[in-house]
Design an enzyme around this catalytic site. Structure first.
Site: not given
Ligand SMILES: *Cc1c(COP(=O)(O)O)cnc(C)c1O
Length: 417
Positions: A377, A228-229, A126, A203
């Site tokens: 997606r 939040y996901k 990401f 992650d």
């Molecule tokens: C959604 C996501 C993030 C988001 O990070 P935030 O600090 O919440 O903005 C980070 N890493 C991955 C792999 C994600 O899918």
């Protein structure tokens, strides 16, 4: 053909052991929501809990509420640890954002391997992860080695092995790839990283609440992820971090805040970090978002991650069958692994006009998301998505392709995709 596919959706919904969980969410009939992997739906329990926290705890208890709120990082962390991630109590805490937690744990890992001067990640990680690692490498004058991964298949064990040597301090990768949903071999990659004497930071943003995470079996060192996901914690809900129990005292994170202090309210003038997972906390947490995260985590813990993952694979498998029957003839191609065990809980389709198609779908009340360069997606979150919803969503997509309605939409993408 369409009739058979619809009958199959009904049969799968009838046999679904998680069907009743749908009633635990606030729903809007008519909307086909396929973006639970970006922002989960609102649980009814969260709405009620937040009302109580606002009206009673904040409204009446005022500062006395902190007697309870001070436990929240551990309370939510322990529920996530034991109920979802299947790791020991005291190894997970709710805190900050995923980005900030990644920075804290990556910096702590680098400090624990000071003689080594290389970080490894991959180009499918990401963006925020890549940026944080780039920043750490720049600030410390060390090297960031970026593996080139296949965007559809994700990072591979041989590629990680290739990138390892005795200068590597830290390997940071996503367990489930955000774009394709490809699942990395967490156990074998962790083993290879450990054999090279480095630490690994996973992650879990797209895997926590979506698939089992073999952190314990792998004896993985560190992890971070979003709530939040798939955990339905709500917009901007605090993230989590995991540090293996025997590593906690060895590591020091770089932000020495008072929530990491051993006896916080002694108000000592010198930093002396807590022995446990609390040493990775920083400052006053967002309590409202924290309670929202707790209630979201609780639903996944109640459902059981094995059941959630099984339904997730069935939903995405069904979506792939619809793709093959209806969408491949319109120029779509699967951009996720076909093997169910190699997929997280979302599935990605490639189409050269994906940006326009995504806008047309939203206008038809189907919510997917667009991911660069040309991918749609679909995240049919298992706790509240029915197989008939996947049928309906992809049926509307097929209509958009047949009618050419997507050509009316601009090619430029909107600010948030
Ligand atoms: C959604 C996501 C993030 C988001 O990070 P935030 O600090 O919440 O903005 C980070 N890493 C991955 C792999 C994600 O899918």
């Amino acid at each position: 053909m369409g009739g058979d596919l619809l009958a199959r959706a009904h049969a799968l919904d009838t046999a679904d052991p998680l069907a009743a969980f749908r009633d635990r969410f606030v729903l809007d009939e008519g909307l086909v929501y396929l973006d639970g992997n970006s922002l989960g739906r609102l649980p009814r329990a969260t709405r009620d809990r937040l009302r109580h926290v606002v009206e009673v705890e904040w409204g009446e208890e005022l500062i006395r509420g902190w007697d309870r709120w001070i436990e929240l990082a551990r309370e939510a962390g322990d529920l996530l640890a034991t109920g979802v991630l299947r790791v020991r109590r005291g190894t997970v805490a709710l805190a900050d954002s995923t980005t900030v937690n990644l920075y804290k744990l990556a910096a702590a890992a680098l400090d624990a391997r000071p003689e080594r001067r290389t970080i490894v990640t991959d180009d499918d990680n990401f963006p925020t992860d890549q940026y944080v690692l780039q920043g750490l490498a720049a600030a410390r004058g060390i090297r960031l080695r970026t593996i080139a991964s296949d965007l559809d298949a994700g990072v591979s064990l041989p590629a990680v092995r290739e990138a390892l040597d005795d200068d590597v301090a830290l390997v940071c990768l996503s367990h489930v790839a955000y774009r394709s949903g490809a699942v990395a071999d967490l156990v074998e990659i962790t083993r290879a990283v450990h054999a090279a004497g480095a630490l690994v930071l996973w992650d879990l943003s797209h895997s926590a609440g979506a698939v089992p995470v073999p952190l314990a079996r792998a004896q993985a060192d560190l992890a971070v992820g979003c709530t939040y996901k798939h955990l339905n914690g709500g917009p901007g809900a605090p993230a989590f971090l995991y540090v293996r129990a025997d590593l906690q005292r060895e590591l020091r994170q770089p932000i020495w805040g008072w929530f990491g202090q051993r006896d916080q309210f002694a108000m000592a003038g010198t930093y002396d970090p807590h022995d446990g997972i609390e040493r990775f906390l920083v400052g006053t947490p967002p309590v409202l978002g924290g309670y929202a995260a707790l209630e979201g985590i609780r639903i996944t813990a109640d459902a059981g991650i094995a059941a959630v993952a099984a339904k997730g694979r069935a939903l995405t498998g069904y979506a792939i069958d619809l793709h093959d029957a209806w969408l491949a003839p319109h120029g779509f191609a699967l951009a996720s692994p076909r093997a169910a065990t190699r997929r997280g809980a979302h599935v990605t389709l490639h189409h050269p006009r994906a940006g326009q198609i995504c806008q047309a779908l939203k206008a038809a009340k189907v919510i997917p998301d667009f991911r660069t360069p040309d991918r749609l997606r679909l995240g049919p979150a298992p706790l509240y998505t029915r197989f008939v919803d996947v049928y309906e969503g992809l049926h509307r997509l097929r209509e958009i392709m047949t009618s050419g309605a997507y050509t009316q939409f601009p090619e430029a993408r909107s600010r948030v995709t």
